[in-house]
Design a protein around this motif. Structure first.
Motif, PDB file in Angstrom:
ATOM      1  N   GLY A  40       0.811  -1.213   0.000  1.00  0.00           N
ATOM      2  CA  GLY A  40       0.000   0.000   0.000  1.00  0.00           C
ATOM      3  C   GLY A  40       0.845   1.264   0.000  1.00  0.00           C
ATOM      4  N   ALA A  41       1.874   1.284   0.828  1.00  0.00           N
ATOM      5  CA  ALA A  41       2.752   2.455   0.871  1.00  0.00           C
ATOM      6  C   ALA A  41       3.524   2.617  -0.432  1.00  0.00           C
ATOM      7  N   ALA A  42       3.963   1.514  -1.028  1.00  0.00           N
ATOM      8  CA  ALA A  42       4.687   1.599  -2.298  1.00  0.00           C
ATOM      9  C   ALA A  42       3.783   2.110  -3.415  1.00  0.00           C
ATOM     10  N   VAL A  43       2.541   1.642  -3.433  1.00  0.00           N
ATOM     11  CA  VAL A  43       1.590   2.127  -4.442  1.00  0.00           C
ATOM     12  C   VAL A  43       1.317   3.611  -4.252  1.00  0.00           C
TER      13      VAL A  43
ATOM     14  N   ARG B  52       9.026  -6.201   9.635  1.00  0.00           N
ATOM     15  CA  ARG B  52       8.566  -4.934  10.216  1.00  0.00           C
ATOM     16  C   ARG B  52       9.442  -3.774   9.737  1.00  0.00           C
ATOM     17  N   VAL B  53      10.748  -3.984   9.699  1.00  0.00           N
ATOM     18  CA  VAL B  53      11.664  -2.935   9.228  1.00  0.00           C
ATOM     19  C   VAL B  53      11.419  -2.630   7.754  1.00  0.00           C
ATOM     20  N   ALA B  54      11.254  -3.670   6.945  1.00  0.00           N
ATOM     21  CA  ALA B  54      11.012  -3.451   5.512  1.00  0.00           C
ATOM     22  C   ALA B  54       9.701  -2.715   5.280  1.00  0.00           C
ATOM     23  N   ALA B  55       8.659  -3.068   6.029  1.00  0.00           N
ATOM     24  CA  ALA B  55       7.389  -2.342   5.913  1.00  0.00           C
ATOM     25  C   ALA B  55       7.561  -0.898   6.387  1.00  0.00           C
TER      26      ALA B  55
END
Length: 126
Positions: free
Chosen positions: A26-29, A100-103
């Motif tokens: 979602g954040a990447a989009v 969690r870090v990657a997100a």
């Protein structure tokens, strides 16, 4: 009532498996969409500067500097956001800190994109 087989399948996935992926994608989009909106609303990163402020002057130079910064860094931020989203997908579910870090990286990329694009839009308007 949930069957025993279904309960075992749900328990084996572990908590937070899909939520990290959903946040990351979602954040990447949203980061990608914001990049496109910034380019459209700022007339391709800087044409508004020329139209409103002319060629020279301190305000025109500042406008071009900010828009050049946004044009340079927004594609990089989008790339990092997508790489982090893919990492969330590739990392094992049992390694929650890495997921969690990657997100979190994708969310930071979204915030960075909003700040860069927002600044470029604010400076480009008269």
């Amino acid at each position: 009532m949930i069957s025993r087989r279904r309960a075992d399948a749900v328990a084996s996935r572990g908590p937070g498996g899909c939520s990290f992926l959903a946040v990351a994608v979602g954040a990447a989009v949203l980061t990608t969409v914001w990049w496109g909106l910034t380019a459209l609303l700022s007339e391709n990163f800087g044409n508004d500067c020329l139209f409103y402020f002319g060629v020279g002057g301190p305000r025109a130079e500042h406008c071009h500097l900010v828009n050049d910064r946004a044009a340079t860094w927004l594609p990089r931020v989008v790339s990092v956001a997508w790489v982090a989203a893919v990492l969330v997908l590739c990392l094992p579910r049992r390694w929650r800190p890495g997921r969690r870090v990657a997100a979190g990286v994708t969310v930071v990329c979204l915030i960075t994109a909003v700040v860069l694009g927002g600044h470029a839009l604010a400076v480009s308007s008269p």
